[in-house]
Design an enzyme around this catalytic site. Structure first.
Site, mmCIF file in Angstrom:
data_model
loop_
_atom_site.group_PDB
_atom_site.id
_atom_site.type_symbol
_atom_site.label_atom_id
_atom_site.label_comp_id
_atom_site.label_asym_id
_atom_site.label_seq_id
_atom_site.Cartn_x
_atom_site.Cartn_y
_atom_site.Cartn_z
ATOM 1 N N ASP A 198 56.522 -17.262 -60.992
ATOM 2 C CA ASP A 198 57.373 -16.898 -59.857
ATOM 3 C C ASP A 198 58.822 -16.778 -60.321
ATOM 4 O O ASP A 198 59.691 -17.596 -59.971
ATOM 5 C CB ASP A 198 57.226 -17.943 -58.745
ATOM 6 C CG ASP A 198 55.820 -17.952 -58.161
ATOM 7 O OD1 ASP A 198 55.206 -16.867 -58.112
ATOM 8 O OD2 ASP A 198 55.336 -19.023 -57.757
ATOM 9 N N ASP B 112 47.330 -6.463 -43.131
ATOM 10 C CA ASP B 112 47.748 -5.325 -42.329
ATOM 11 C C ASP B 112 46.497 -4.744 -41.677
ATOM 12 O O ASP B 112 45.410 -5.334 -41.773
ATOM 13 C CB ASP B 112 48.446 -4.282 -43.216
ATOM 14 C CG ASP B 112 49.522 -3.492 -42.475
ATOM 15 O OD1 ASP B 112 49.217 -3.007 -41.368
ATOM 16 O OD2 ASP B 112 50.648 -3.372 -42.997
ATOM 17 N N THR C 88 49.315 -23.760 -48.426
ATOM 18 C CA THR C 88 49.448 -25.197 -48.679
ATOM 19 C C THR C 88 50.776 -25.754 -48.182
ATOM 20 O O THR C 88 50.987 -26.965 -48.187
ATOM 21 C CB THR C 88 49.288 -25.513 -50.177
ATOM 22 O OG1 THR C 88 50.135 -24.659 -50.940
ATOM 23 C CG2 THR C 88 47.842 -25.295 -50.611
ATOM 24 N N ARG D 237 55.965 -24.606 -60.709
ATOM 25 C CA ARG D 237 57.133 -25.337 -61.180
ATOM 26 C C ARG D 237 56.844 -26.498 -62.122
ATOM 27 O O ARG D 237 57.631 -26.730 -63.055
ATOM 28 C CB ARG D 237 57.958 -25.790 -59.963
ATOM 29 C CG ARG D 237 58.739 -24.649 -59.336
ATOM 30 C CD ARG D 237 59.234 -24.954 -57.940
ATOM 31 N NE ARG D 237 58.152 -24.935 -56.953
ATOM 32 C CZ ARG D 237 58.340 -24.992 -55.649
ATOM 33 N NH1 ARG D 237 59.571 -25.120 -55.158
ATOM 34 N NH2 ARG D 237 57.320 -24.942 -54.826
ATOM 35 N N ARG E 71 50.103 -30.792 -58.363
ATOM 36 C CA ARG E 71 51.276 -31.438 -58.948
ATOM 37 C C ARG E 71 50.822 -32.603 -59.820
ATOM 38 O O ARG E 71 49.818 -33.259 -59.538
ATOM 39 C CB ARG E 71 52.200 -31.981 -57.842
ATOM 40 C CG ARG E 71 52.842 -30.894 -56.965
ATOM 41 C CD ARG E 71 53.857 -30.109 -57.765
ATOM 42 N NE ARG E 71 54.601 -29.137 -56.983
ATOM 43 C CZ ARG E 71 54.250 -27.881 -56.806
ATOM 44 N NH1 ARG E 71 53.100 -27.440 -57.326
ATOM 45 N NH2 ARG E 71 55.003 -27.046 -56.117
ATOM 46 N N PRO F 117 43.183 -2.527 -41.254
ATOM 47 C CA PRO F 117 42.196 -2.285 -42.313
ATOM 48 C C PRO F 117 42.460 -1.049 -43.159
ATOM 49 O O PRO F 117 42.339 -1.095 -44.389
ATOM 50 C CB PRO F 117 40.883 -2.162 -41.530
ATOM 51 C CG PRO F 117 41.087 -3.044 -40.339
ATOM 52 C CD PRO F 117 42.527 -2.852 -39.960
ATOM 53 N N ASN F 118 42.824 0.069 -42.557
ATOM 54 C CA ASN F 118 43.004 1.294 -43.325
ATOM 55 C C ASN F 118 44.169 1.186 -44.308
ATOM 56 O O ASN F 118 44.095 1.668 -45.440
ATOM 57 C CB ASN F 118 43.226 2.485 -42.393
ATOM 58 C CG ASN F 118 43.184 3.801 -43.143
ATOM 59 O OD1 ASN F 118 42.179 4.141 -43.756
ATOM 60 N ND2 ASN F 118 44.288 4.536 -43.112
ATOM 61 N N THR F 119 45.251 0.530 -43.886
ATOM 62 C CA THR F 119 46.404 0.353 -44.774
ATOM 63 C C THR F 119 46.047 -0.531 -45.960
ATOM 64 O O THR F 119 46.413 -0.240 -47.107
ATOM 65 C CB THR F 119 47.582 -0.257 -43.994
ATOM 66 O OG1 THR F 119 47.966 0.653 -42.961
ATOM 67 C CG2 THR F 119 48.774 -0.524 -44.897
ATOM 68 N N ASP G 34 48.998 -11.829 -56.779
ATOM 69 C CA ASP G 34 49.047 -12.610 -55.538
ATOM 70 C C ASP G 34 49.998 -11.951 -54.528
ATOM 71 O O ASP G 34 51.128 -12.389 -54.352
ATOM 72 C CB ASP G 34 49.510 -14.029 -55.888
ATOM 73 C CG ASP G 34 49.651 -14.929 -54.684
ATOM 74 O OD1 ASP G 34 48.932 -14.727 -53.689
ATOM 75 O OD2 ASP G 34 50.504 -15.852 -54.732
ATOM 76 N N LEU G 35 49.516 -10.885 -53.876
ATOM 77 C CA LEU G 35 50.348 -10.171 -52.910
ATOM 78 C C LEU G 35 49.967 -10.461 -51.464
ATOM 79 O O LEU G 35 50.666 -10.031 -50.540
ATOM 80 C CB LEU G 35 50.286 -8.660 -53.178
ATOM 81 C CG LEU G 35 50.763 -8.218 -54.568
ATOM 82 C CD1 LEU G 35 50.720 -6.699 -54.674
ATOM 83 C CD2 LEU G 35 52.171 -8.736 -54.863
ATOM 84 N N LYS G 36 48.840 -11.130 -51.253
ATOM 85 C CA LYS G 36 48.429 -11.593 -49.913
ATOM 86 C C LYS G 36 48.490 -10.479 -48.864
ATOM 87 O O LYS G 36 49.133 -10.611 -47.826
ATOM 88 C CB LYS G 36 49.301 -12.769 -49.454
ATOM 89 C CG LYS G 36 49.289 -13.984 -50.370
ATOM 90 C CD LYS G 36 50.149 -15.104 -49.792
ATOM 91 C CE LYS G 36 50.152 -16.333 -50.664
ATOM 92 N NZ LYS G 36 50.975 -16.131 -51.896
ATOM 93 N N LEU G 37 47.788 -9.392 -49.130
ATOM 94 C CA LEU G 37 47.825 -8.271 -48.194
ATOM 95 C C LEU G 37 47.319 -8.682 -46.813
ATOM 96 O O LEU G 37 46.331 -9.420 -46.686
ATOM 97 C CB LEU G 37 46.992 -7.105 -48.732
ATOM 98 C CG LEU G 37 47.725 -6.142 -49.669
ATOM 99 C CD1 LEU G 37 48.182 -6.829 -50.932
ATOM 100 C CD2 LEU G 37 46.840 -4.942 -50.006
ATOM 101 N N LYS H 190 49.726 -15.860 -62.700
ATOM 102 C CA LYS H 190 49.827 -15.304 -61.353
ATOM 103 C C LYS H 190 51.131 -14.539 -61.226
ATOM 104 O O LYS H 190 52.193 -15.050 -61.555
ATOM 105 C CB LYS H 190 49.794 -16.410 -60.300
ATOM 106 C CG LYS H 190 49.900 -15.886 -58.858
ATOM 107 C CD LYS H 190 49.868 -17.012 -57.844
ATOM 108 C CE LYS H 190 51.206 -17.730 -57.685
ATOM 109 N NZ LYS H 190 52.221 -16.894 -56.972
#
Length: 236
Positions: A10, A68, A123, A215, A185, A70-72, A63-66, A36
């Site tokens: 990240d 929207d 989380t 981290r 952690r 369904p078609n998009t 890791d873009l967590k789409l 990631k």
């Protein structure tokens, strides 16, 4: 099924990311960790950063967590399928129709595709936020399991969940349904902004298949050793 540690890269730029990954070259060239790539880095650098990291020999969880219509999501997954990543994700809250569309878009003409997993609950979300802000009037465990069942029934390979939920998801949905668990952690570290956390060793005990660690590795004074510590505690 093998276990693995995924390092959350990240970082805000290509320069910072490659500087970090260079620590795993040279004397440590045999170590090519699964990484990631999240929204911050992807939005900053675009698809080229994915291609460059892949060319260096790393497996990639994009890791873009789409989330929207369904078609998009289907159309976006068609684009992502060309990047040769190993794993991508969507939000299970997008419904079964969206997850099925994501799977269809991700699958290449030859039938191959990256693994597709769905985020159940972040989380950073605790029971208070679940009830008072998301207005979900169920226990966290019930909600996560229901989302996981929807993902399984939609043909997905697994879910992103807290390590606290990995054990009962495997019990309900089988050992081959993947659990990818952030919120990990070290026992002697701090939790940062995570609410539902666990150590690598405990995550192994409860059945996590992959742990995502950011981290505690990327901000460690010796990142390669921190990564190896994770591997020792979770994989070995």
């Amino acid at each position: 099924m093998g276990k693995d540690v995924i390092i959350a890269c990240d970082f805000p730029s290509k320069e910072k990311t490659l500087e970090f990954l260079s620590k795993f070259e040279g004397a440590h060239a045999s170590v090519k960790p699964f990484v990631k790539i999240g929204m911050e880095l992807f939005y900053a650098e675009g698809p080229d950063i994915v291609r460059e990291i892949k060319a260096r020999g790393h497996k990639i969880f994009l890791d873009l967590k789409l989330h929207d219509i369904p078609n998009t999501v289907k159309s976006a997954m068609k684009v992502l399928s060309s990047l040769d990543v190993d794993m991508v994700n969507v939000h299970a809250a997008g419904t079964s129709a969206m997850m099925k569309a994501a799977l269809e878009g991700l699958t290449r003409p030859d039938g191959t595709r990256p693994k597709l997993i769905a985020v159940t609950q972040l989380t950073s979300t605790d029971d208070k936020a679940l009830h008072e802000e998301l207005l979900i009037d169920r226990l966290m465990t019930e909600t996560v399991l229901s989302y996981a069942e929807n993902a399984r029934d939609s043909g997905l390979d697994g879910v992103v969940c807290s390590p606290h939920e990995a054990g009962f998801i495997h019990k309900a949905l089988g050992a081959n349904f993947l659990t990818v668990t952030p919120g990990v952690r070290f026992a002697d570290g701090n939790n940062d902004d995570q609410k539902r956390v666990m150590t690598p060793a405990h995550a192994k005990e409860v059945g996590s298949d992959y742990i995502v660690v950011g981290r505690p590795i990327t901000q460690a004074s010796e990142p390669v050793e921190a990564y190896r510590r994770c591997v020792r505690e979770f994989v070995d």
